[in-house]
Structure formats: C-alpha cells, structure tokens
Design a protein around this motif. Sequence first.
Motif, mmCIF file in Angstrom:
data_model
loop_
_atom_site.group_PDB
_atom_site.id
_atom_site.type_symbol
_atom_site.label_atom_id
_atom_site.label_comp_id
_atom_site.label_asym_id
_atom_site.label_seq_id
_atom_site.Cartn_x
_atom_site.Cartn_y
_atom_site.Cartn_z
ATOM 1 N N ALA A 51 0.832 -1.214 0.000
ATOM 2 C CA ALA A 51 0.000 0.000 0.000
ATOM 3 C C ALA A 51 0.867 1.266 0.000
ATOM 4 C CB ALA A 51 -0.912 -0.005 1.236
ATOM 5 N N PRO A 52 0.468 2.318 -0.661
ATOM 6 C CA PRO A 52 -0.798 2.499 -1.385
ATOM 7 C C PRO A 52 -0.846 1.824 -2.749
ATOM 8 C CG PRO A 52 0.524 4.491 -1.544
ATOM 9 C CD PRO A 52 1.278 3.564 -0.634
ATOM 10 N N GLY A 53 0.279 1.285 -3.254
ATOM 11 C CA GLY A 53 0.173 0.479 -4.465
ATOM 12 C C GLY A 53 1.023 0.917 -5.643
ATOM 13 N N SER A 54 2.001 1.813 -5.420
ATOM 14 C CA SER A 54 2.752 2.291 -6.593
ATOM 15 C C SER A 54 3.658 1.197 -7.165
ATOM 16 C CB SER A 54 3.547 3.556 -6.268
ATOM 17 O OG SER A 54 4.712 3.276 -5.550
ATOM 18 N N TRP A 55 4.200 0.324 -6.325
ATOM 19 C CA TRP A 55 5.018 -0.777 -6.884
ATOM 20 C C TRP A 55 4.123 -1.703 -7.704
ATOM 21 C CZ3 TRP A 55 9.719 -3.159 -3.893
ATOM 22 C CH2 TRP A 55 10.642 -2.145 -3.601
ATOM 23 N N SER A 56 2.922 -1.977 -7.205
ATOM 24 C CA SER A 56 2.008 -2.839 -7.974
ATOM 25 C C SER A 56 1.664 -2.184 -9.308
ATOM 26 C CB SER A 56 0.732 -3.108 -7.181
ATOM 27 O OG SER A 56 0.994 -3.930 -6.079
ATOM 28 N N VAL A 79 -0.143 -7.387 -1.060
ATOM 29 C CA VAL A 79 -0.519 -7.634 0.344
ATOM 30 C C VAL A 79 -0.132 -6.430 1.195
ATOM 31 C CG1 VAL A 79 -0.198 -9.218 2.298
ATOM 32 C CG2 VAL A 79 0.140 -10.061 -0.035
ATOM 33 N N ASP A 80 -1.009 -6.019 2.071
ATOM 34 C CA ASP A 80 -0.646 -4.970 3.042
ATOM 35 C C ASP A 80 -1.565 -5.055 4.259
ATOM 36 O OD1 ASP A 80 1.238 -2.239 2.687
ATOM 37 O OD2 ASP A 80 -0.286 -2.098 4.265
ATOM 38 N N LEU A 81 -1.070 -4.531 5.360
ATOM 39 C CA LEU A 81 -1.899 -4.389 6.564
ATOM 40 C C LEU A 81 -3.083 -3.484 6.268
ATOM 41 C CD1 LEU A 81 0.640 -3.547 9.432
ATOM 42 C CD2 LEU A 81 -0.863 -5.545 9.331
ATOM 43 N N GLN A 82 -2.818 -2.473 5.425
ATOM 44 C CA GLN A 82 -3.847 -1.473 5.148
ATOM 45 C C GLN A 82 -4.609 -1.826 3.879
ATOM 46 O OE1 GLN A 82 -2.267 2.548 5.221
ATOM 47 N NE2 GLN A 82 -0.443 1.750 6.257
ATOM 48 N N ALA A 83 -5.861 -1.388 3.830
ATOM 49 C CA ALA A 83 -6.648 -1.591 2.615
ATOM 50 C C ALA A 83 -6.071 -0.702 1.512
ATOM 51 C CB ALA A 83 -8.098 -1.209 2.879
ATOM 52 N N GLY A 95 -3.602 -8.056 5.034
ATOM 53 C CA GLY A 95 -3.114 -8.933 6.089
ATOM 54 C C GLY A 95 -1.711 -8.557 6.530
ATOM 55 N N ASP A 96 -1.310 -9.195 7.613
ATOM 56 C CA ASP A 96 -0.004 -8.950 8.231
ATOM 57 C C ASP A 96 0.964 -10.016 7.710
ATOM 58 O OD1 ASP A 96 2.167 -8.885 9.959
ATOM 59 O OD2 ASP A 96 0.947 -8.565 11.744
ATOM 60 N N ILE A 97 2.054 -9.596 7.091
ATOM 61 C CA ILE A 97 2.956 -10.583 6.471
ATOM 62 C C ILE A 97 3.696 -11.433 7.507
ATOM 63 C CG2 ILE A 97 3.267 -9.260 4.334
ATOM 64 C CD1 ILE A 97 6.214 -8.769 5.367
ATOM 65 N N THR A 98 3.626 -11.062 8.779
ATOM 66 C CA THR A 98 4.268 -11.895 9.797
ATOM 67 C C THR A 98 3.331 -13.008 10.285
ATOM 68 O OG1 THR A 98 3.589 -10.545 11.686
ATOM 69 C CG2 THR A 98 5.631 -9.899 10.605
ATOM 70 N N CYS A 120 9.244 -6.774 -1.487
ATOM 71 C CA CYS A 120 8.777 -6.285 -0.183
ATOM 72 C C CYS A 120 9.356 -4.902 0.088
ATOM 73 C CB CYS A 120 9.170 -7.241 0.945
ATOM 74 S SG CYS A 120 8.612 -6.619 2.547
ATOM 75 N N ASP A 121 8.486 -3.918 0.114
ATOM 76 C CA ASP A 121 8.906 -2.539 0.414
ATOM 77 C C ASP A 121 8.439 -2.183 1.825
ATOM 78 O OD1 ASP A 121 9.951 -0.007 -0.097
ATOM 79 O OD2 ASP A 121 8.103 0.725 -1.019
ATOM 80 N N GLY A 122 8.304 -3.197 2.657
ATOM 81 C CA GLY A 122 7.719 -3.006 3.981
ATOM 82 C C GLY A 122 8.548 -2.109 4.878
HETATM 83 C C1 LIG Z 1 6.688 2.332 2.238
HETATM 84 S S1 LIG Z 1 5.080 1.653 2.321
HETATM 85 C C2 LIG Z 1 5.025 0.686 0.857
HETATM 86 C C3 LIG Z 1 4.883 1.520 -0.373
HETATM 87 C C4 LIG Z 1 4.523 0.692 -1.604
HETATM 88 N N1 LIG Z 1 5.645 -0.137 -2.035
HETATM 89 C C5 LIG Z 1 4.127 1.562 -2.758
HETATM 90 O O1 LIG Z 1 4.920 1.681 -3.686
HETATM 91 O O2 LIG Z 1 3.024 2.117 -2.742
HETATM 92 C C6 LIG Z 1 5.268 0.456 3.566
HETATM 93 C C7 LIG Z 1 4.036 -0.397 3.799
HETATM 94 O O3 LIG Z 1 4.395 -1.467 4.668
HETATM 95 C C8 LIG Z 1 3.188 -1.889 5.274
HETATM 96 N N2 LIG Z 1 3.465 -2.819 6.376
HETATM 97 C C9 LIG Z 1 4.222 -2.587 7.478
HETATM 98 N N3 LIG Z 1 4.235 -3.683 8.269
HETATM 99 C C10 LIG Z 1 3.476 -4.634 7.640
HETATM 100 C C11 LIG Z 1 3.113 -5.977 7.950
HETATM 101 N N4 LIG Z 1 3.533 -6.556 9.096
HETATM 102 N N5 LIG Z 1 2.327 -6.660 7.097
HETATM 103 C C12 LIG Z 1 1.879 -6.058 5.951
HETATM 104 N N6 LIG Z 1 2.193 -4.788 5.601
HETATM 105 C C13 LIG Z 1 2.980 -4.088 6.434
HETATM 106 C C14 LIG Z 1 2.565 -0.573 5.711
HETATM 107 O O4 LIG Z 1 1.190 -0.730 5.949
HETATM 108 C C15 LIG Z 1 2.881 0.314 4.503
HETATM 109 O O5 LIG Z 1 1.775 0.388 3.635
#
Ligand SMILES: C[S@@+](CC[C@H](N)C(=O)[O-])C[C@H]1O[C@@H](n2cnc3c(N)ncnc32)[C@H](O)[C@@H]1O
Length: 266
Positions: A51-56, A79-83, A95-98, A120-122
């Motif tokens: 999220a927000p989805g620029s890599w996708s 996949v992301d914690l946030q919608a 969902g939470d990737i952990t 993973c850009d987490g």
């Molecule tokens: C820098 S942003 C990603 C930006 C994304 N690559 C883009 O281009 O739009 C980091 C993201 O990591 C997510 N995140 C952090 N911990 C997470 C977890 N445990 N499971 C899933 N997502 C997680 C956050 O919700 C946040 O949206």
Amino acid sequence: MGKSSRDKRDVYYRFAKEGRFRARSAYKLMQIDEEFDLFTGISRVVDLCAAPGSWSQVVAQRLASEKDVTDRDVKIVAVDLQAMAPLQGVEQIQGDITKKETSEAIIEHLEGKFAHLVLCDGAPDVTGLPDFDEYIQAQLLLAAFNIATNVLSPGGTFLAKLFCGKDVMTLLSHLQRFFKQVIVAKPRTSRNSSIESFALCKTYCPLSQYMPNVNTTVLPVAGLSVPDHPPVPFKACGSEMGYDSDTNYPLQVCGNYEHRDWSGSG
Ligand SMILES: C[S@@+](CC[C@H](N)C(=O)[O-])C[C@H]1O[C@@H](n2cnc3c(N)ncnc32)[C@H](O)[C@@H]1O
C-alpha cells in the motif's frame, strides 16, 4: 507540518503525481529495474507491504509491456496491513505478512503455481530509536523472506527493503545461503540521508534439505550465525544525471507542474 519535519514532496513525489503513481516509491522500483532488468520473461509477482500500491502499478505496467507474457499467465498479488484502492489486474490481500494466515492466503491466490518475483517494500512506523527500528525492519524482511521460500520458483528473485544497520551483514549472509547472488541496491530516489537500501537476491536455490514452512517465526537476527560469506556488492541505481532526492528543485523541473490529487484506480 512541524518545523523539523522534512518536506516529503520532493522532485520524485512531484513526478509520481504527474505520472499518476500512488507514491514516489514507484521510482525506486523503476530505477532498480533499469539496472537489473527485473521483469523480462516473468509473469507472476507477489508484492508484499504494497500500500498504497505504486510498486504494484509499476509491476502491472511492466508485465503488460512484456511481449512473451499473455494476460492469462499474469498474476500479481499485493498484500498490506492497510486496505488499498483497487488496481486493475492486481489481486489484493489485506493482512499482516508476519502471520501464518497471510502466507496461506498468498499461496491460495497463486493457485498452486510459483511466483517468479517476490517484492517487499515493507517499513514499520519508525520510532526514531535506530536499534528498535532496524530490528522491526529486519523482522519484516525475514517474514517476507519466509513467504518467498514458500512461493518462489527455483531461479526466482527476491527484492526487499533493508535498513543498513549494525546487523545488516547477518541478514545478508543469511540470504546468501538461499540465493546465488545478493546485491545491495540503492536507487537515487532513496535519499542518501536514509539508511534504506534494498537487498536484491537473484537465483533462488534453497539447500536440498530446506523445507519451507508457513509458520513464520520471527527470527532473532542477532542470534543468526554469520558464516564465511562472499562480499555483498553495493550498486547505486538510476542515472547519475538524474535528480537527487536530497535536493530541492524548482517546481518547473516537472514542466508545467500542476498538483492533482490521486483518485480512483489506475
Ligand atoms: C513504504 S510503504 C510501501 C509503499 C509501496 N511499495 C508503494 O509503492 O506504494 C510500507 C508499507 O508497509 C506496510 N506494512 C508494514 N508492516 C506490515 C506488515 N507486518 N504486514 C503487511 N504490511 C505491512 C505498511 O502498511 C505500509 O503500507
């Protein structure tokens, strides 16, 4: 905005808005791709912490431009914690990737097939406590790596955000056991002042006795042993003539700059 906070609306932020990307991070992936050609001949990608989805968005565009890839072959799972707002051609999991359930959901979306690339850009919400932030970041990378070992095809690629802190060599040497080549990539969009880089792991080749497991264990990074390992190359990505993300440029750099709020999918 507080006096001490940095204005994040730098030149790459403005390019992202003009190019209708959801975040400036899009340019990080594009610059790494320019250097390492991530998408040639591939069709199945998992984008973790998306999220927000620029890599996708970048992935969807790049796969659409691949000559040998038909729509039928393409699978992008984000996949992301946030919608996230919907994106055409991208299947989303909140969902939470952990968590084990998230790994299982990703495997289900892949319908019994492997992914060729796991991204993973987490990033955690940084606290400003360097040791703590680096630790949490390392846990995210390891959770993403664990998912990758469950879904990546032999020969596949894993690209994950990395904080270059004191345990970074431990993490990198761990990755070197599973991939033929591990490189630290720093795109120009990533500020020099930031400890952020990306671990680019090419040619997945797990040891024959390694059994992937969706039970993600949060590994004690400091406890992982550091075997003798080859040096890890560092590569700056993006043209040297390109824009510096630590510099303020006049608005005219983007042509007739006009701010547009992003709305809708695409
Ligand atoms: C820098 S942003 C990603 C930006 C994304 N690559 C883009 O281009 O739009 C980091 C993201 O990591 C997510 N995140 C952090 N911990 C997470 C977890 N445990 N499971 C899933 N997502 C997680 C956050 O919700 C946040 O949206």
